[in-house]
Scaffold this motif. Structure first.
Motif, mmCIF file in Angstrom:
data_model
loop_
_atom_site.group_PDB
_atom_site.id
_atom_site.type_symbol
_atom_site.label_atom_id
_atom_site.label_comp_id
_atom_site.label_asym_id
_atom_site.label_seq_id
_atom_site.Cartn_x
_atom_site.Cartn_y
_atom_site.Cartn_z
ATOM 1 N N PRO A 50 0.838 -1.198 0.000
ATOM 2 C CA PRO A 50 0.000 0.000 0.000
ATOM 3 C C PRO A 50 0.877 1.254 0.000
ATOM 4 C CG PRO A 50 -0.553 -1.453 1.844
ATOM 5 C CD PRO A 50 0.672 -1.996 1.204
ATOM 6 N N THR A 51 0.312 2.350 -0.371
ATOM 7 C CA THR A 51 1.030 3.621 -0.381
ATOM 8 C C THR A 51 1.614 3.897 0.999
ATOM 9 O OG1 THR A 51 -0.521 4.421 -2.026
ATOM 10 C CG2 THR A 51 0.809 6.090 -0.903
ATOM 11 N N GLY A 52 2.870 4.254 1.007
ATOM 12 C CA GLY A 52 3.538 4.609 2.258
ATOM 13 C C GLY A 52 4.216 3.448 2.960
ATOM 14 N N VAL A 53 4.069 2.237 2.453
ATOM 15 C CA VAL A 53 4.699 1.070 3.077
ATOM 16 C C VAL A 53 5.847 0.602 2.178
ATOM 17 C CG1 VAL A 53 4.362 -1.308 3.851
ATOM 18 C CG2 VAL A 53 2.524 0.361 4.159
ATOM 19 N N GLU A 54 7.000 0.467 2.765
ATOM 20 C CA GLU A 54 8.174 0.014 2.020
ATOM 21 C C GLU A 54 7.962 -1.424 1.525
ATOM 22 O OE1 GLU A 54 10.964 1.677 1.159
ATOM 23 O OE2 GLU A 54 9.996 3.458 2.004
ATOM 24 N N PRO A 55 8.432 -1.722 0.302
ATOM 25 C CA PRO A 55 8.272 -3.093 -0.223
ATOM 26 C C PRO A 55 8.848 -4.169 0.693
ATOM 27 C CG PRO A 55 8.930 -1.617 -1.980
ATOM 28 C CD PRO A 55 9.010 -0.824 -0.692
ATOM 29 N N SER A 56 9.995 -3.912 1.307
ATOM 30 C CA SER A 56 10.585 -4.927 2.193
ATOM 31 C C SER A 56 9.714 -5.135 3.436
ATOM 32 C CB SER A 56 12.006 -4.539 2.590
ATOM 33 O OG SER A 56 11.992 -3.309 3.294
ATOM 34 N N ASP A 57 9.117 -4.051 3.957
ATOM 35 C CA ASP A 57 8.212 -4.179 5.104
ATOM 36 C C ASP A 57 6.966 -4.971 4.710
ATOM 37 O OD1 ASP A 57 9.946 -2.708 6.662
ATOM 38 O OD2 ASP A 57 8.877 -0.809 6.349
ATOM 39 N N TRP A 58 6.445 -4.684 3.507
ATOM 40 C CA TRP A 58 5.243 -5.375 3.038
ATOM 41 C C TRP A 58 5.501 -6.869 2.859
ATOM 42 C CZ3 TRP A 58 0.456 -4.678 3.541
ATOM 43 C CH2 TRP A 58 -0.479 -5.345 2.747
ATOM 44 N N GLN A 59 6.664 -7.215 2.326
ATOM 45 C CA GLN A 59 6.991 -8.635 2.169
ATOM 46 C C GLN A 59 7.069 -9.317 3.530
ATOM 47 O OE1 GLN A 59 6.881 -10.333 -0.677
ATOM 48 N NE2 GLN A 59 6.231 -8.367 -1.504
ATOM 49 N N GLY A 60 7.584 -8.608 4.530
ATOM 50 C CA GLY A 60 7.617 -9.151 5.888
ATOM 51 C C GLY A 60 6.222 -9.374 6.450
ATOM 52 N N ILE A 61 5.323 -8.438 6.163
ATOM 53 C CA ILE A 61 3.931 -8.569 6.614
ATOM 54 C C ILE A 61 3.275 -9.777 5.950
ATOM 55 C CG2 ILE A 61 1.641 -7.487 6.479
ATOM 56 C CD1 ILE A 61 3.155 -4.765 6.821
ATOM 57 N N LEU A 62 3.474 -9.916 4.645
ATOM 58 C CA LEU A 62 2.888 -11.056 3.937
ATOM 59 C C LEU A 62 3.459 -12.382 4.441
ATOM 60 C CD1 LEU A 62 2.757 -9.706 0.269
ATOM 61 C CD2 LEU A 62 0.868 -9.897 1.904
ATOM 62 N N ALA A 63 4.762 -12.416 4.722
ATOM 63 C CA ALA A 63 5.387 -13.648 5.234
ATOM 64 C C ALA A 63 4.840 -13.996 6.619
ATOM 65 C CB ALA A 63 6.902 -13.490 5.274
ATOM 66 N N ALA A 64 4.657 -12.984 7.470
ATOM 67 C CA ALA A 64 4.113 -13.231 8.809
ATOM 68 C C ALA A 64 2.674 -13.747 8.717
ATOM 69 C CB ALA A 64 4.173 -11.956 9.640
ATOM 70 N N ARG A 65 1.909 -13.180 7.792
ATOM 71 C CA ARG A 65 0.534 -13.633 7.583
ATOM 72 C C ARG A 65 0.509 -15.092 7.122
ATOM 73 N NH1 ARG A 65 -2.265 -13.329 2.673
ATOM 74 N NH2 ARG A 65 -4.399 -13.977 2.934
ATOM 75 N N GLU A 66 1.401 -15.448 6.218
ATOM 76 C CA GLU A 66 1.501 -16.829 5.725
ATOM 77 C C GLU A 66 1.818 -17.786 6.872
ATOM 78 O OE1 GLU A 66 2.197 -19.853 2.562
ATOM 79 O OE2 GLU A 66 1.347 -17.861 2.377
ATOM 80 N N GLU A 67 2.751 -17.405 7.731
ATOM 81 C CA GLU A 67 3.093 -18.239 8.897
ATOM 82 C C GLU A 67 1.893 -18.397 9.817
ATOM 83 O OE1 GLU A 67 5.798 -20.105 9.933
ATOM 84 O OE2 GLU A 67 6.418 -19.769 7.876
ATOM 85 N N TRP A 68 1.182 -17.300 10.058
ATOM 86 C CA TRP A 68 0.027 -17.335 10.951
ATOM 87 C C TRP A 68 -1.053 -18.253 10.393
ATOM 88 C CZ3 TRP A 68 -5.148 -16.172 10.560
ATOM 89 C CH2 TRP A 68 -5.840 -16.067 11.758
#
Length: 190
Positions: A50-68
């Motif tokens: 999303p706007t304002g979120v760094e790509p590396s941070d977003w990938q971390g969020i998606l990875a954490a969601r996948e783990e959850w």
């Protein structure tokens, strides 16, 4: 004495009744009611941040969601049962001290495997009747049957992976007989 409304008493009685329904009176253990969390509200997130979120941070969020989403959880530390859901396959998995079973979300059938023994030729090492050391962390659950044989499951996006790790081949050195795993099918499917 303070006045208690009938709505308050009815609400308290309903809460107590619902709490009591979650326990099996015969053995005082939680019932087999599934406690797997629902799919998170952010299901279907885009790979683009999303706007304002760094790509590396977003990938971390998606990875954490996948783990959850694929974590194997134990509903109660006092109860030898673990559960996992897999939205990609529409299956739910349950694990106890004998092995794992999968069930579709419709709940119409169950299927699983239970390790009985392993070995070379007629020299089988029985694992039945002995409780394994069970450990679950993240998406993986493992059964240490005897210090030499580990059975494991890993809940991946594409499905539940099941395997065995044997530290030392059983049998005599140089013996050409194949390694055999003897299992029992669990559930209604044969």
């Amino acid at each position: 004495m303070p006045h208690t409304s009938s709505k308050t008493l009815l609400g308290a009685a309903l809460l107590l009744t619902l709490t009591m329904l979650q326990w099996n009176v015969s053995d005082r253990r939680p019932t087999s009611r599934t406690v797997i969390p629902p799919t998170p509200p952010h299901a279907g997130l885009s790979d683009s941040p999303p706007t304002g979120v760094e790509p590396s941070d977003w990938q971390g969020i998606l990875a954490a969601r996948e783990e959850w989403e694929h974590a194997i959880r134990q509903p109660s530390p006092d109860w030898p049962r673990w559960e996992a859901a897999n939205a990609g396959t529409g299956l739910r998995a349950t694990f106890d001290t004998r092995g794992g079973e999968v069930t579709p979300e419709s709940g119409r059938w169950q299927w699983g495997l239970e390790l009985l023994s392993y070995g070379v030729g007629g020299a089988q090492r029985s694992v039945g009747g002995r409780a394994p050391r069970v450990g679950a962390q993240g998406r993986r659950i493992g059964y240490d049957w005897d210090g030499n044989m580990e059975e494991w499951y890993q809940n991946r996006a594409g499905g539940l992976e099941h395997g065995y790790t044997i530290l030392k081949r059983p049998g005599k050195r140089g013996e050409a007989a194949p390694l055999e795993l003897r299992v029992r099918i669990r559930g209604q499917l044969r």
